[in-house]
Design a protein around this motif. Sequence first.
Motif, PDB file in Angstrom:
ATOM      1  N   SER A  20       0.773  -1.245   0.000  1.00  0.00           N
ATOM      2  CA  SER A  20       0.000   0.000   0.000  1.00  0.00           C
ATOM      3  C   SER A  20       0.804   1.295   0.000  1.00  0.00           C
ATOM      4  N   MET A  39      -5.145   0.276   1.688  1.00  0.00           N
ATOM      5  CA  MET A  39      -5.251   0.929   0.385  1.00  0.00           C
ATOM      6  C   MET A  39      -6.199   2.117   0.418  1.00  0.00           C
ATOM      7  N   THR A  60      -1.105   4.766   3.569  1.00  0.00           N
ATOM      8  CA  THR A  60      -0.405   4.728   2.286  1.00  0.00           C
ATOM      9  C   THR A  60       0.723   5.749   2.228  1.00  0.00           C
TER      10      THR A  60
END
Length: 99
Positions: free
Chosen positions: A54, A83, A89
Amino acid sequence: MFTIESVPFGSYQANCYVLTSAGRALVVDPGAEAPLLLAWLAGRDVVGVVLTHSHSDHIGAANEVARAFGVPIMCGRADAAAMADPHLTGFDEEGSDYA
């Protein structure tokens, strides 16, 4: 048999891979620079996007590629929640809410 190509994209120069077999292509880690990446992919029969993890430098153009080709985005179950979280992320550190 697969043909594997890679091109680095974005400020981190993360490699994006395209695995092609029987004329169909799978995009792995479409990291950044969606317009350049889409130009590189033009004319290919893209069937999906695979994300290995991610981090922002690996997923930064995933949504754009999936929309352009009408294909699914796939990742491991353990990474799915990350994600969708700009903090996990790293996009929030870049000043973005991309998920």
